[in-house]
Enzyme design. Structure first.
Site, PDB file in Angstrom:
ATOM      1  N   TYR A   1      50.972  77.604  57.321  1.00 49.94           N
ATOM      2  CA  TYR A   1      50.289  78.246  56.216  1.00 49.94           C
ATOM      3  C   TYR A   1      49.182  79.128  56.774  1.00 49.94           C
ATOM      4  O   TYR A   1      48.554  78.787  57.780  1.00 49.94           O
ATOM      5  CB  TYR A   1      49.662  77.217  55.269  1.00 49.94           C
ATOM      6  CG  TYR A   1      48.669  77.870  54.344  1.00 49.94           C
ATOM      7  CD1 TYR A   1      49.118  78.588  53.247  1.00 49.94           C
ATOM      8  CD2 TYR A   1      47.309  77.862  54.613  1.00 49.94           C
ATOM      9  CE1 TYR A   1      48.231  79.255  52.423  1.00 49.94           C
ATOM     10  CE2 TYR A   1      46.415  78.519  53.792  1.00 49.94           C
ATOM     11  CZ  TYR A   1      46.874  79.214  52.703  1.00 49.94           C
ATOM     12  OH  TYR A   1      46.003  79.878  51.906  1.00 49.94           O
TER      13      TYR A   1
ATOM     14  N   TRP B   1      47.058  83.335  56.500  1.00 54.20           N
ATOM     15  CA  TRP B   1      47.156  84.766  56.240  1.00 54.20           C
ATOM     16  C   TRP B   1      47.926  85.433  57.369  1.00 54.20           C
ATOM     17  O   TRP B   1      47.356  86.077  58.237  1.00 54.20           O
ATOM     18  CB  TRP B   1      45.766  85.371  56.078  1.00 54.20           C
ATOM     19  CG  TRP B   1      45.252  85.291  54.687  1.00 54.20           C
ATOM     20  CD1 TRP B   1      44.834  84.174  54.024  1.00 54.20           C
ATOM     21  CD2 TRP B   1      45.128  86.368  53.772  1.00 54.20           C
ATOM     22  NE1 TRP B   1      44.443  84.495  52.755  1.00 54.20           N
ATOM     23  CE2 TRP B   1      44.608  85.845  52.567  1.00 54.20           C
ATOM     24  CE3 TRP B   1      45.387  87.732  53.840  1.00 54.20           C
ATOM     25  CZ2 TRP B   1      44.345  86.633  51.447  1.00 54.20           C
ATOM     26  CZ3 TRP B   1      45.122  88.521  52.729  1.00 54.20           C
ATOM     27  CH2 TRP B   1      44.618  87.966  51.554  1.00 54.20           C
TER      28      TRP B   1
END
Length: 837
Positions: A170, A172
């Site tokens: 997980y 950006w």
């Protein structure tokens, strides 16, 4: 998770234009690229960067147009080195962070070679796990590293089954439809067998679970009533726990920064703006807004007090409640106190939130005098019991009765990726999938994995294999995971309670990290693979998360440095070792995939009768833009529902806004009742269980994207005494003998960290602020409880689920104390390359 709004919602545009220009400001530390020795090194490793059988031409000098999470830009390349960056001339407000984007390629934190932790290499999986984080790595070849990775993937699958490996990626990830490293990882793992997956995200974990019960949609990643409509029709704009001037710099894809012209236009209109936040933030100053500073974590009580005033003074819109909502009659006895003997009056709320009761009554009257937009940030729901906050915000907006009208209602994305930027009629780019099963009715989603956990509960999973957990009406068991493969994320920045995490992390037998910088997560790995940045490979992406105003060719700026490889190439080679390369690549090269994605958009454009050039012409130009439509320029969220609730029902069981949820009632959770309810959080400022005197606000930083770019020269623009800044009110500073610029120690039962004091009246007494995303730098690596030398605020935060409903993170739930640090200052090491690196 990529916002479905990027594909489905009404979309918008930017307005004014502007350009900023940056040059590389610290060339001495990256002089290796210009030296004869470095040229020799790059030449020697160049063949290892190529996919076997493919040719790769060097990137020529000149100007290259590409994009990033911080915007589109033009890069100047001289002698094979990226030397300058300037924002795209069509960007109304290029981010100052582009300088850090350039620097990230050459930063001392760059991972240069495949590396393996010494104990792991010599003794095997699970060896001396306490030494993770101590920077004792050994350089190996790519073949050695990939052979080790594949050996571990097979061993864990054969020994523990498909739930032995956690696809923990997980975060950006870089933008781009091909080099989506998280999808690529899961694509490879699906071919390998299976894995443990995760649900949700750290940004909106509570709200994205509760909002489908309340509004029938995720809400948090969807288009807002557009800025031109707000400028024309909104009488009062209220930002609640948001700092849009800071956070709109970034986008999940390539941001168009279309919110900035909208905010400027609203400012010029002279209409009133209110900021409700314990910090008088940059956006509040920009608007010259009224600042209201309640005690942190008391927003729900504050909203209830306002709602109670609306009701007893007959300011609410009963007609809207009757026609468009369900369950107000069931919520009302709680609001008035009929059901529990405690009216949720302004006086009751005042005792909790610290604001005068008269102020709450005033807000109730002002909110209902004209068109009011309640624009909330996500900080409200990143707290213990965070599901309740946005549910109550919707309830408040429903009582005002302006949802679906121009200028009124509520919005949960005005602070993110330029929500409210007017929309174009452009096509939607597809992207590479993880190879899982497509979700019916949601083409952008797939279901993968042998098991799934709420992603913020990773430490719970490691500590309690086989234990039951609740999540959104279901009860499951935590799998017994032995290996994790992480790429495109930095859990040693975004996860809470760092010291608990350090200990739990030692339960992994094998940790693989694929990244381009030596983050704290990479330093706690067993096998480290050097990936390229977005600027050392080709890709394609949309421009404008909500507007989709353009498609941009993300052209490679420079050739990969050192031994970095693209994520696609790395996973293709792993798949080859698993005997699955053809299934992974489908026989397509990088440019084949990019052209295929573009051609899919081209087919949509033909149906829409929107002009697009051929792929060859597009790639040469670098982008194709799409005009903003009249509908996009006048979009009002929920206007269709307001106009005809029978023909345009919401996706809830009743088809209406659910102030009371029968589904949640059936779940029977003690920490998530079936209507918005004030429940004491585990800890809050001046609360009944408070052990420490200060609340720590953990806001999004101005100079980076969470932890991204912390390892670059941008640090010089915000650090104090080379550490993360700690905002502190003069009253709290004086009581502790703290002066502006002092190094201070923040501490509680969970951990301790250093920071640099910034004494300011822009923060309410009783609250200090350290921005999230600072890199974890323990003085004693691998030892839980160690002093953090730089300033990772998650050494202090609590790691519990928001409730049994969403099990999201509580990154804004933290009490601590602070003192002037008087000892010998420890060296900051996290921004340097590890031993042998």
């Amino acid at each position: 998770m990529e916002p479905p709004a990027a594909a489905l919602a009404k979309r918008g545009e930017g307005m004014a234009k502007g350009t900023k220009h940056f040059t590389s400001s610290d060339l001495s530390r990256r002089a290796f690229l210009g030296s004869t020795a470095a040229a020799g090194v790059l030449g020697a490793v160049a063949p290892s960067l190529l996919v076997p059988g493919m040719a790769q031409a060097a990137v020529p000098d000149g100007e290259v147009f590409t994009g990033s999470h911080w915007g589109a830009f033009r890069a100047t390349v001289e002698g094979g080195r990226w030397t300058a960056v300037k924002g795209w001339e069509n960007d109304p407000q290029p981010s100052h962070q582009l300088e850090g984007v350039l620097d990230s390629v050459y930063s001392p934190t760059r991972i240069k070679y495949p590396m393996v932790r010494r104990a792991f290499l010599e003794k095997g999986p699970g060896a001396d796990v306490e030494s993770r984080g101590k920077d004792d790595f050994v350089r190996v070849s790519w073949d050695e590293a990939l052979d080790l990775v594949v050996k571990e993937l097979k061993r864990v699958e054969e020994t523990y089954g498909p739930t032995g490996t956690y696809a923990g990626s997980y975060g950006w990830k870089s933008p781009g439809k091909l080099h989506n490293c998280q999808n690529l990882l899961r694509r490879m793992l699906n071919l390998k067998g299976s894995f443990v997956n995760s649900a949700g995200d750290y940004s909106t974990g509570a709200s994205q679970v509760i909002m489908p019960h309340v509004m029938g949609t995720l809400e948090v990643y969807e288009q807002q009533t557009v800025w031109p409509v707000l400028v024309e029709s909104t009488d009062l704009l209220v930002f609640w726990g948001a700092d849009p001037m800071v956070t709109n710099q970034i986008g999940w894809i390539i941001p168009d920064h279309g919110a900035y012209p909208g905010m400027e236009a609203f400012k010029q209109s002279g209409k009133p703006v209110i900021f409700i936040d314990p910090v008088r933030n940059e956006s509040c100053d920009f608007f010259g807004a009224e600042w209201i500073a309640p005690k942190p974590q008391t927003d729900l009580a504050m909203m209830l007090g306002i709602a109670h005033t609306m009701y007893v003074e007959n300011l609410h819109d009963q007609g809207f409640l009757d026609d468009y909502t369900f369950g107000f009659d069931k919520f009302l006895p709680y609001l008035t106190g009929e059901s529990d003997g405690t009216p949720k009056s302004a006086e009751w709320a005042s005792e909790i939130c610290g604001l005068p009761a008269d102020k709450l009554k005033e807000l109730a009257r002002r909110f209902t005098e004209g068109k009011t937009m309640l624009a909330s940030g996500w900080s409200l729901q990143r707290q213990h019991l965070g599901e309740q906050r946005h549910w109550m915000l919707v309830t408040l907006a429903s009582m005002i009765g302006q949802i679906g009208l121009p200028g009124g209602g509520f919005g949960l994305s005005y602070h993110y990726s330029s929500g409210g930027s007017p929309g174009a009629n452009g096509p939607v780019l597809p992207g590479i999938t993880d190879g899982g099963t497509a979700v019916e009715g949601a083409a952008w989603l797939t279901e993968s994995g042998a098991a799934t956990i709420p992603l913020a509960r990773i430490v719970d999973m490691l500590e309690n294999p086989g234990a039951d957990f609740d999540f959104n009406g279901k009860r499951e068991k935590y799998p017994d995971v032995k290996m994790t493969y992480w790429t495109g994320g930095n859990p040693f920045a975004h996860h809470q309670d760092r010291n608990r995490m350090v200990k739990a992390w030692q339960k992994f037998e094998t940790v693989v990290v694929q990244d381009f910088q030596w983050t704290a997560t990479a330093r706690h790995a067993d096998i480290v693979l050097p990936a390229t940045t977005s600027y050392e490979r080709n890709d394609i992406e949309q421009y404008g998360d909500y507007s989709l105003k353009a498609i941009i060719g993300m052209k490679k700026v420079i050739d990969p440095v050192f031994e970095a490889r693209s994520d696609f190439d790395i996973f293709a080679e792993i798949s080859e070792r698993l005997g699955k390369k053809d299934e992974f690549t489908e026989g397509k090269s990088e440019m084949d995939w990019i052209e295929e994605f573009y051609d899919a958009a081209l087919q949509q454009a033909e149906i829409k009768q929107v002009e697009m050039p051929s792929f060859e012409e597009f790639w040469e130009q670098g982008y194709v833009e799409f005009p903003v439509t009249e509908a996009g320029n006048s979009y009002v969220r929920y206007a269709d529902y307001r106009e005809d609730p029978l023909l345009e029902p919401l996706g809830t069981p009743t088809g209406k806004i659910e102030i009371f949820s029968r589904n949640i009632e059936k779940m029977g959770y003690d920490d998530c009742p079936p209507h918005p309810t004030w429940i004491e959080p585990i800890e809050r400022l001046d609360g009944p269980t408070a052990k420490y005197p200060l609340h720590v606000a953990t806001s999004h930083p101005r100079g980076r994207l969470h932890s991204q770019l912390n390892g670059t020269s941008l640090r010089k623009t915000y650090t104090i005494a080379d550490r993360e800044p700690c905002l502190i009110n003069p009253e709290d500073a004086a009581a502790r003998g703290i002066a502006d610029g002092d190094v201070v120690r923040l501490f509680n039962d969970r951990g301790q960290m250093l920071a640099g004091a910034k004494v300011t009246d822009a923060i309410r007494p009783g609250v200090i602020r350290v921005n999230e995303g600072g890199w974890y730098d323990p003085v004693e690596p691998g030892t839980p409880g160690s002093l953090d030398a730089y300033g990772d605020v998650n050494t202090l935060t609590v790691d519990i689920g928001t409730s049994k409903l969403a099990q999201a993170n509580c990154g804004h739930t933290v009490l601590a104390d602070v003192e002037k640090f008087t000892g010998d200052l420890p060296e900051i090491k996290v921004f340097n390359t590890p031993n042998n690196g």
